[in-house]
Scaffold this active site. Structure first.
Site, PDB file in Angstrom:
ATOM      1  N   HIS A  99       0.801  -1.216   0.000  1.00 52.57           N
ATOM      2  CA  HIS A  99       0.000   0.000   0.000  1.00 52.57           C
ATOM      3  C   HIS A  99       0.834   1.266   0.000  1.00 52.57           C
ATOM      4  CE1 HIS A  99       1.183  -0.722   4.089  1.00 52.57           C
ATOM      5  NE2 HIS A  99       0.712   0.434   4.495  1.00 52.57           N
ATOM      6  N   CYS A 100       2.168   1.153   0.055  1.00 57.08           N
ATOM      7  CA  CYS A 100       2.995   2.363   0.177  1.00 57.08           C
ATOM      8  C   CYS A 100       4.091   2.467  -0.874  1.00 57.08           C
ATOM      9  CB  CYS A 100       3.628   2.418   1.576  1.00 57.08           C
ATOM     10  SG  CYS A 100       2.480   2.884   2.884  1.00 57.08           S
ATOM     11  N   ILE A 101       5.002   1.509  -0.894  1.00 52.57           N
ATOM     12  CA  ILE A 101       6.222   1.670  -1.680  1.00 52.57           C
ATOM     13  C   ILE A 101       5.959   1.815  -3.178  1.00 52.57           C
ATOM     14  CG2 ILE A 101       8.442   0.618  -2.252  1.00 52.57           C
ATOM     15  CD1 ILE A 101       8.498  -0.567   0.525  1.00 52.57           C
TER      16      ILE A 101
ATOM     17  N   ILE B 259       3.458   3.250  -4.461  1.00 56.61           N
ATOM     18  CA  ILE B 259       2.568   4.385  -4.650  1.00 56.61           C
ATOM     19  C   ILE B 259       3.183   5.710  -4.210  1.00 56.61           C
ATOM     20  CG2 ILE B 259       0.381   5.384  -3.856  1.00 56.61           C
ATOM     21  CD1 ILE B 259      -0.719   2.524  -3.765  1.00 56.61           C
ATOM     22  N   ASP B 260       3.816   5.716  -3.036  1.00 58.73           N
ATOM     23  CA  ASP B 260       4.279   6.971  -2.437  1.00 58.73           C
ATOM     24  C   ASP B 260       5.230   7.779  -3.309  1.00 58.73           C
ATOM     25  OD1 ASP B 260       2.736   6.023  -0.438  1.00 58.73           O
ATOM     26  OD2 ASP B 260       4.309   5.860   1.072  1.00 58.73           O
TER      27      ASP B 260
END
Length: 457
Positions: free
Chosen positions: A275-277, A279-280
């Protein structure tokens, strides 16, 4: 600005009489809700999904990192509840927003979940409430997007209510670090805001790190995950290079990791997930473009990482070529489809991209993953169930077995022994074998069924 509401809220936080709310009860929200309950607060969870709410009210967990016993204990003590009735927000003192912030297909931020949550909170916001955004987002979101929505009815941030940003740092499946023992960065709109947010978290989290503004806190999160994405992109490129140079990238990284300074090990794989790497960095790149700055380094890493599923498909094709087979018509088993080891999270899983590419090339695809017993159309358009087990007869029935997620439950020695071909993208096998093709590893001699010499890469 000093708020007349700050002293009373601070006192209620310190004597644990506040009612805390968490909006969004996923991998971030549920662990936080539990920690608030454990700290002595009365914690109320809000979610649109009645299945999640019903599970919590029944004292059960749907997230591996949160034991059902913890929820049941807090329910019995009267310190934890959940609801789909958002009008109950009018009865809380603090609200933490933990909703998803995905990317659109155009790689720009989808803030619809945040906007929806904030608009709902604004409808029920009363003076003296503390609102904290935890959802990962671009610098400026708290001040430019969240604040105006909350101020629509005349309340002023920093005076009538309090606003802060504190990035989530959840790592699903991590047995060592959890919500309580990972330091919490907090940036408040005013000194009162940061002081109150720090006080709230201090009861539930071992270390709180105040920073000067929400923008700094927002940037902290993006730097952390962009750092990982860029370094994973580097090691993925090194892995592809090692493929051509006949060097074992896994041996190289392990040896380099013995240096006690100036190096941090990262490992290649089939692509980025979670959910992060994945996308961020695009959040950061998008925001930079709004200011006329081109984040070339970050976007290049994203390109390398995004190309890894294609490299895996080519590796599978190369393996099948040693058996004089094509991808078209071959039976291929995908071992592990969650985005990382020992969790059930499918968000942005590179396995789905690999499966889609193989299917487009005519492969007959199956998968096994005890953490993901069924794929539905929301998972890359697939509608299939995991095969039940990896017995010798099942393994032998596939032309190629591709390890994409290295769950500990899998017997990798048995996979190598009973499979004709194995493509290992996670170094799960950890040793050369004639029928094993490892990502970023040197070529080894193998033999086709017809007795002809071939090369495995």
């Amino acid at each position: 600005m000093t708020s007349p509401y700050a002293p009373a809220l601070k006192a209620r936080i310190e004597n644990r009489s506040v009612r805390t709310a968490v909006v969004g009860l996923g991998y971030v929200g549920l662990p936080l809700l539990v920690e608030f309950g454990r700290s002595g607060y009365h914690a109320v969870g809000f979610d649109l999904d009645p299945a999640k709410v019903n599970a919590i009210m029944a004292g059960t967990s749907y997230i591996p990192d949160v034991p059902s016993s913890a929820i049941a204990e807090l329910r019995a003590a009267g310190r934890l509840s959940a609801t789909t009735d958002f009008t109950e927000l009018a009865n809380v003192d603090t609200v933490n927003i933990c909703v998803p912030t995905p990317l659109r297909k155009t790689k720009d931020p989808d803030m619809s979940y945040v906007v929806s949550a904030v608009e709902t909170i604004a409808e029920h916001l009363r003076p003296g409430t503390l609102v904290i955004l935890e959802s990962t987002t671009y610098p400026g979101t708290t001040d430019e997007l969240v604040r105006p929505i909350l101020e629509r009815k005349g309340l002023v941030a920093g005076r009538d209510f309090f606003l802060a940003f504190s990035p989530e740092r959840v790592d699903p499946g991590n047995a060592k670090f959890n919500t309580r023992n990972v330091p919490k960065v907090v940036g408040g709109l005013t000194p009162d805001c940061v002081e109150l947010a720090t006080a709230l978290y201090s009861a539930a989290i071992e270390k709180v790190v105040p920073v000067s503004s929400p923008r700094v806190a927002e940037m902290v999160k993006l730097l952390e995950n962009t750092f990982r994405a860029v370094n994973i992109g580097l090691v993925n490129e090194i892995a592809l290079m090692c493929d051509t140079l006949g060097i074992d990238v896994w041996e190289v990284v392990e040896a380099a990791a013995t240096k006690p300074f100036g190096f941090m090990p990262f490992y290649p794989g089939p692509g980025l997930g979670g959910h992060c790497i994945p996308i961020d960095p695009f959040y950061l790149s998008w925001k930079a473009k709004q200011s006329g700055f081109e984040a070339r380094f970050i976007e290049l890493a994203g390109h390398v990482n995004g190309s890894m599923p294609q490299a895996v498909v080519q590796k599978i094709a190369d393996a099948l070529n040693t058996r004089r087979k094509s991808v078209n018509g071959s039976k291929i088993l995908i071992v592990g489809v969650a985005y990382k080891r020992d969790i059930d999270d499918m968000r942005e899983s590179p396995a789905l991209d690999v499966m889609h590419m193989l299917q487009q090339r005519g492969a007959d695809i199956s998968y096994i993953d005890p953490y993901v017993p069924k794929l539905d159309p929301a998972h890359g358009g697939f509608d299939m169930a995991s095969i039940p087990e990896l017995d010798p007869r099942t393994l032998a029935s596939f032309d190629c077995v591709a390890i994409l997620t290295d769950h500990k439950v899998f017997d990798y020695a048995a996979i190598v022994e009973h499979s004709d071909l194995v493509v290992d993208t996670r170094n799960a096998v950890k040793r050369p074998a004639p029928n094993v093709f490892r990502l970023g590893a040197p070529a080894t001699a193998t033999t086709t069924k017809e007795g002809h010499s071939a090369v495995a890469v």
